[in-house]
Design a protein around this motif. Structure first.
Motif, short mmCIF file in Angstrom:
data_model
loop_
_atom_site.label_atom_id
_atom_site.label_comp_id
_atom_site.label_asym_id
_atom_site.label_seq_id
_atom_site.Cartn_x
_atom_site.Cartn_y
_atom_site.Cartn_z
N GLY A 156 38.57 5.71 -13.74
CA GLY A 156 38.94 4.33 -14.09
C GLY A 156 37.85 3.34 -13.70
N ASP A 157 37.22 3.57 -12.56
CA ASP A 157 36.12 2.72 -12.10
C ASP A 157 34.95 2.81 -13.08
N ALA A 158 34.54 4.04 -13.41
CA ALA A 158 33.39 4.25 -14.30
C ALA A 158 33.65 3.72 -15.71
N VAL A 185 33.12 -3.01 -18.89
CA VAL A 185 33.69 -4.25 -19.45
C VAL A 185 34.18 -5.20 -18.34
N GLU A 186 33.70 -4.96 -17.10
CA GLU A 186 34.11 -5.86 -16.01
C GLU A 186 33.64 -7.28 -16.30
N PHE A 187 34.55 -8.22 -16.06
CA PHE A 187 34.32 -9.67 -16.26
C PHE A 187 34.25 -10.09 -17.72
N THR A 227 31.28 2.42 -9.09
CA THR A 227 30.87 1.21 -8.38
C THR A 227 31.46 1.19 -6.96
N ASP A 228 31.45 0.01 -6.36
CA ASP A 228 31.93 -0.18 -4.98
C ASP A 228 33.36 0.33 -4.76
N ASP A 229 34.20 0.25 -5.79
CA ASP A 229 35.59 0.70 -5.62
C ASP A 229 35.62 2.14 -5.11
N VAL A 249 25.94 -0.88 -5.32
CA VAL A 249 25.66 -1.53 -6.60
C VAL A 249 26.38 -2.88 -6.70
N ASP A 250 27.49 -3.01 -5.96
CA ASP A 250 28.25 -4.26 -5.97
C ASP A 250 29.01 -4.38 -4.66
N CYS A 251 29.30 -5.62 -4.26
CA CYS A 251 30.14 -5.83 -3.07
C CYS A 251 30.83 -7.18 -3.24
MN MN Z 1 33.58 -2.44 -8.63
#
Ligand code: MN
Ligand code: MN
Length: 301
Positions: free
Chosen positions: A18-20, A25-27, A57-59, A105-107
């Motif tokens: 789900g994260d990948a 399409v995040e944001f 990602t960070d999740d 990669v993100d926080c």
């Molecule tokens: Mn994330």
């Protein structure tokens, strides 16, 4: 035990899928997604983070950080935690610091602030903060659920304690416990009908999260996140249908996707996850998730 392992692995791998899938399409707004992809349904990377195909990602990586701290402390630290000692929480804090220093990669902002506070002041929780109602503590709680399976009081205390390292807000707490409890129900074999009744009962006790009628908001505000996840989880029995619908809602799509993937993955088990998505995940992530799933279930006894 074999069935429980399949469901727990389905939850953790479903989370990473789900994260990948969602990160692309995040944001984005649903209409932007439609213009660019029609229906977004393949793990292709890209997105605002310019990810490689199959990258998480960070999740996922922050969940793995929590899982590694729990496994490192083992049975001894978990037992000490149950007895009121904070050594386990300190090692969870250190694992988040290590994760942060590894340049993820993100926080999220609230995670960053909480990790900095722990680094500089050594405190295990910040004061209540009206700005802490983001989904960052909820998103990474899966390992705490697995490590405490079958022990209600430890599940509640560990979930809240790991959450408060970065997020201190009653809505974040309620969401972390609610989604955690639903995951426990699904790992225990709850059917789609039982899942629907559970969600209806839970929102009647926690009306802020009421998701009927669904408002169509999927931001990182923990209320929007939980409403989106519960809406699509209860609407669709099938993993792929539910996950595609969730991430095409856009906004915090990697996190709503991860949480939906976790719950729907627990419902169907690892053996029923779409193979084409599973094969897209990077091999080191699949290996870490598989190792952690066995280890954390062993910890729970
Ligand atoms: Mn994330
Ligand atoms: Mn996100």
């Amino acid at each position: 035990m074999h069935e429980l392992f399949d469901k727990a692995l389905g939850a953790y791998l479903g989370f990473a899928i789900g994260d990948a899938l969602g990160a692309t399409v995040e944001f984005m707004r649903p209409r932007e997604i439609e213009v660019q992809y029609g229906v977004h349904r393949e793990i292709i990377g890209g997105g605002w983070l310019k990810l490689a195909r199959g990258q998480v990602t960070d999740d996922t990586t922050m969940s793995l950080a929590l899982g590694s701290a729990l496994l490192q402390g083992g049975q001894r630290d978990l037992q000490r935690f149950a007895d009121g000692d904070d050594a386990l929480l300190r090692s969870i804090g250190r694992a988040y610091v290590l994760w942060f220093k590894g340049k993820p990669v993100d926080c999220g902002n609230t995670c960053r602030r909480g990790i900095m506070r722990f680094m500089h002041e050594g405190t295990l929780a910040g004061a209540y903060n009206p700005g802490d109602a983001g989904n960052g503590a909820l998103m990474r709680n899966l390992p705490a659920v697995l490590a405490t399976l079958g022990r209600d009081a430890d599940f509640i205390r560990l979930s809240i304690a790991q959450a408060h390292l970065t997020h201190h807000h009653p809505l974040s707490d309620a969401a972390t416990l609610g989604i955690g409890e639903l995951l426990r129900q699904l790992l225990g074999g709850a059917s789609q009908g039982e899942c629907q009744s559970w969600a209806a009962q839970w929102v009647s006790e926690n009306p802020a999260f009421r998701f009927v009628p669904y408002r169509g908001r999927a931001t990182a505000y923990v209320v929007d996140t939980v409403q989106t996840v519960l809406h699509y989880l209860t609407l669709h029995d099938d993993f792929e249908t539910a996950l595609v619908a969730t991430v095409n809602q856009g906004d915090d799509a990697d996190t709503t996707g991860a949480l939906l993937g976790m719950l729907a993955g627990a419902r169907c088990g690892a053996g029923a996850l779409p193979q084409r998505w599973l094969h897209r995940l990077h091999a080191d992530i699949v290996r870490s998730i598989t190792d952690q799933t066995s280890g954390l279930l062993a910890l729970s006894g």
